[in-house]
Design a protein around this motif. Structure first.
Motif, PDB file in Angstrom:
ATOM      1  N   TYR A 243      -7.772  10.018  -1.790  1.00  0.00           N
ATOM      2  CA  TYR A 243      -6.886  10.045  -2.783  1.00  0.00           C
ATOM      3  C   TYR A 243      -5.471  10.625  -2.390  1.00  0.00           C
ATOM      4  CZ  TYR A 243      -5.478  11.083  -7.691  1.00  0.00           C
ATOM      5  OH  TYR A 243      -4.830  11.093  -8.883  1.00  0.00           O
TER       6      TYR A 243
ATOM      7  N   PRO B 275      -0.461   7.514 -10.577  1.00  0.00           N
ATOM      8  CA  PRO B 275      -1.390   6.928  -9.747  1.00  0.00           C
ATOM      9  C   PRO B 275      -2.098   5.920 -10.669  1.00  0.00           C
ATOM     10  CG  PRO B 275      -1.526   9.397  -9.683  1.00  0.00           C
ATOM     11  CD  PRO B 275      -0.672   9.128 -10.774  1.00  0.00           C
ATOM     12  N   SER B 276      -2.258   4.869  -9.691  1.00  0.00           N
ATOM     13  CA  SER B 276      -3.178   3.696 -10.375  1.00  0.00           C
ATOM     14  C   SER B 276      -3.833   2.951  -9.126  1.00  0.00           C
ATOM     15  CB  SER B 276      -2.143   2.594 -11.118  1.00  0.00           C
ATOM     16  OG  SER B 276      -1.442   2.155 -10.146  1.00  0.00           O
TER      17      SER B 276
ATOM     18  N   ALA C 247      -3.542   8.188  -0.509  1.00  0.00           N
ATOM     19  CA  ALA C 247      -3.086   6.764  -1.586  1.00  0.00           C
ATOM     20  C   ALA C 247      -1.799   7.309  -2.336  1.00  0.00           C
ATOM     21  CB  ALA C 247      -4.330   6.254  -2.298  1.00  0.00           C
ATOM     22  N   TYR C 248      -1.788   8.567  -2.721  1.00  0.00           N
ATOM     23  CA  TYR C 248      -0.758   8.865  -3.775  1.00  0.00           C
ATOM     24  C   TYR C 248       0.150   9.900  -3.172  1.00  0.00           C
ATOM     25  CZ  TYR C 248      -4.064   6.427  -6.337  1.00  0.00           C
ATOM     26  OH  TYR C 248      -4.953   5.493  -7.042  1.00  0.00           O
ATOM     27  N   ASP C 249       0.316   9.980  -1.949  1.00  0.00           N
ATOM     28  CA  ASP C 249       1.542  10.815  -1.079  1.00  0.00           C
ATOM     29  C   ASP C 249       2.792  10.556  -1.543  1.00  0.00           C
ATOM     30  OD1 ASP C 249       3.329  11.692   0.710  1.00  0.00           O
ATOM     31  OD2 ASP C 249       1.815  12.079   2.008  1.00  0.00           O
ATOM     32  N   PRO C 250       3.512  11.278  -2.051  1.00  0.00           N
ATOM     33  CA  PRO C 250       4.978  10.984  -2.826  1.00  0.00           C
ATOM     34  C   PRO C 250       5.834  10.407  -1.602  1.00  0.00           C
ATOM     35  CG  PRO C 250       4.127  13.134  -3.332  1.00  0.00           C
ATOM     36  CD  PRO C 250       3.300  12.681  -2.289  1.00  0.00           C
TER      37      PRO C 250
ATOM     38  N   SER D 291       5.181   8.084   0.291  1.00  0.00           N
ATOM     39  CA  SER D 291       4.626   6.677   0.472  1.00  0.00           C
ATOM     40  C   SER D 291       4.697   6.191  -0.852  1.00  0.00           C
ATOM     41  CB  SER D 291       3.675   6.381   1.175  1.00  0.00           C
ATOM     42  OG  SER D 291       2.479   7.040   0.722  1.00  0.00           O
ATOM     43  N   TRP D 292       3.887   6.681  -1.700  1.00  0.00           N
ATOM     44  CA  TRP D 292       3.568   6.118  -3.196  1.00  0.00           C
ATOM     45  C   TRP D 292       4.693   6.280  -4.204  1.00  0.00           C
ATOM     46  CZ3 TRP D 292       0.092   3.627  -5.540  1.00  0.00           C
ATOM     47  CH2 TRP D 292      -0.160   3.089  -6.817  1.00  0.00           C
TER      48      TRP D 292
ATOM     49  N   SER E  45       7.127   8.131  -7.209  1.00  0.00           N
ATOM     50  CA  SER E  45       7.007   8.818  -8.448  1.00  0.00           C
ATOM     51  C   SER E  45       6.153   8.270  -9.515  1.00  0.00           C
ATOM     52  CB  SER E  45       8.531   9.435  -9.015  1.00  0.00           C
ATOM     53  OG  SER E  45       9.208   8.159  -9.156  1.00  0.00           O
TER      54      SER E  45
ATOM     55  N   GLN F 128      -8.437   4.245  -6.078  1.00  0.00           N
ATOM     56  CA  GLN F 128      -8.832   5.871  -5.816  1.00  0.00           C
ATOM     57  C   GLN F 128      -8.542   6.371  -7.287  1.00  0.00           C
ATOM     58  OE1 GLN F 128     -10.095   8.041  -3.732  1.00  0.00           O
ATOM     59  NE2 GLN F 128     -10.981   6.291  -2.972  1.00  0.00           N
ATOM     60  N   GLU F 129      -7.449   6.081  -7.905  1.00  0.00           N
ATOM     61  CA  GLU F 129      -7.410   6.661  -9.097  1.00  0.00           C
ATOM     62  C   GLU F 129      -8.509   6.314 -10.268  1.00  0.00           C
ATOM     63  OE1 GLU F 129      -6.170   8.595 -12.896  1.00  0.00           O
ATOM     64  OE2 GLU F 129      -6.033   8.930 -10.473  1.00  0.00           O
TER      65      GLU F 129
END
Length: 433
Positions: A114, A128-129, A117-120, A122-123, A125, A132-133
């Motif tokens: 998780y 999350p979708s 996947a949602y490290d700011p 790379s992901w 702002s 993993q979310e």
């Protein structure tokens, strides 16, 4: 003998001890007590009687989650009295075996995956979708099925003796009327699956799901001699991810969504970040005329903020005890004045070490008024409003003393010094005289 069987026998022995206590031992049946007249906002109108009208068939003594779920009856309105004996662990399966976070995880959810996947960095702002979310949501739903405990109208939940505890559960009084919760410890509503919110507060933050007690859209609620805390799982000891503390707990007692006529008395809130929110949104204008709450003779110890934070409501805060020990270095404030709130704070005692100043006790977000009188800070009289305006008027909106109402529904109001002593001795579960 298996460990599970040993626990069952221990619970049975504890229950037998409670139920067989002789009448001359100084005990009394508090399960049919009702809120005294004029004891805060919850006494207005029809008053608050909880399950006092319950017939014998709807009086339950429970020792585990399964028994509590049966007694709650899905949050039905049938008058009922539920007596908690010993420890009820909400994180258990239908056989009574304890469940931990790994038991709830499903769909391939993993914290490391998780976070990746949602490290700011790379992901970005965006909320999350994706897989993993979706897995987090499915896992969270499995935990919620266990720990969310719906409380319906005409219900009294009361602890037996001095050691009644609901651990890991979230009591939720939703769209109900006439509810009493007394003499009960509520501990560690621990969220296994917090969600990352990239845009919250500008820097992003973690959002958790469970209050130990949530009063939502409900009226005539009396919370008395309750102890609520994170005992065993303090958020301050959780790691930091994405530069933010990985929160596991929400509020200890939140009163939101148009709830009204609530009295919180002789209770203890401890070892927590955000203790009590009254009114959940600046845009919830439907809360106008509601959220009338009385807080008296409560103790807030090692609480970082929200004791309480108020939007819209007419809230009477009197004879409460606030203690900020030296180890609580992340303290932010005690009384939060937010949109259209009308707080009347009198004869409260604040005790803090030297690094907390009187000017720290109050914080405002779009607030306009706060009435204060008779309060003391480290044993000395303090005018909270004057100090707030003196320290904050240059950067924040001034607060006036005219909150537009005067409390009339209250029991005897003691001096702050007297209340400080009495609350130290008498607040919390197991201390009903």
């Amino acid at each position: 003998m298996t460990a599970k069987r040993a626990l069952q026998l221990t619970a049975a022995v504890s229950l037998l001890a409670v139920l067989s206590t002789p009448a001359d031992a100084g005990t009394r049946d508090i399960s049919r007590d009702t809120l005294p007249a004029n004891d805060g906002w919850a006494s207005l109108g029809t008053g608050t009687t909880g399950g006092a009208a319950a017939d014998d068939a709807h009086v339950y003594t429970v020792t585990d989650r399964a028994g509590l779920v049966r007694a709650l009856d899905g949050g039905s309105d049938t008058p009922k009295i539920i007596k908690i004996a010993g420890t009820v662990d909400a994180n258990t399966d239908d056989d009574g075996d304890h469940l931990d976070c790994a038991d709830y995880a499903t769909g391939g959810y993993g914290l490391k995956k998780y976070l990746a996947a949602y490290d700011p960095r790379s992901w970005g702002s965006a909320p999350p979708s994706g897989p993993q979310e979706e897995a987090r949501q499915a896992s969270a739903a499995r935990q919620a099925e266990r720990v969310v405990l719906p409380v319906g109208s005409n219900t009294t939940i009361v602890g037996l003796g001095s050691k009644a505890l609901i651990k890991g559960g979230s009591l939720q009084v939703t769209d109900a009327d006439n509810v009493i919760v007394r003499n009960l410890e509520l501990r560690d509503a621990y969220d296994c699956f917090p969600v990352w919110q990239p845009n919250k507060g500008g820097l992003g933050d973690w959002k958790t799901a469970y209050d130990t007690l949530w009063v939502r859209g409900s009226t005539h609620v009396w919370v008395d001699h309750v102890t609520a805390s994170d005992n065993g799982h303090p958020d301050e000891k959780e790691p930091t991810y994405f530069g933010r503390n990985f929160l596991r707990h929400d509020g200890l007692l939140d009163i939101t969504n148009g709830s009204d006529l609530v009295t919180v008395s002789w209770s203890r809130f401890a070892d927590h970040d955000k203790a009590m929110l009254i009114g959940n949104s600046d845009t919830a204008t439907g809360d106008r005329g509601k959220l009338r709450v009385t807080l008296h003779h409560n103790e807030f110890e090692s609480v970082v903020q929200r004791a309480p934070r108020v939007r819209f409501g007419q809230v009477h805060v009197y004879n409460n005890r606030y203690v900020v020990p030296e180890g609580v270095h992340d303290y932010r404030y005690s009384i939060g004045v937010s949109t259209e709130s009308a707080i009347h704070a009198e004869n409260n005692a604040f005790t803090t070490p030297g690094y907390v100043e009187a000017a720290d006790l109050v914080k405002s977000w779009n607030g306009t008024a706060l009435h204060t009188s008779g309060n003391v800070f480290n044993g000395y009289p303090v005018d909270l409003l004057t100090i707030y305006d003196a320290y904050n008027s240059a950067s924040e909106r001034d607060l006036t003393a005219d909150v537009g109402w005067t409390p009339t529904l209250h029991t005897k109001i003691d001096s702050a010094a007297t209340a400080d002593r009495e609350v130290a001795r008498g607040a919390g579960a197991g201390r009903i005289p």
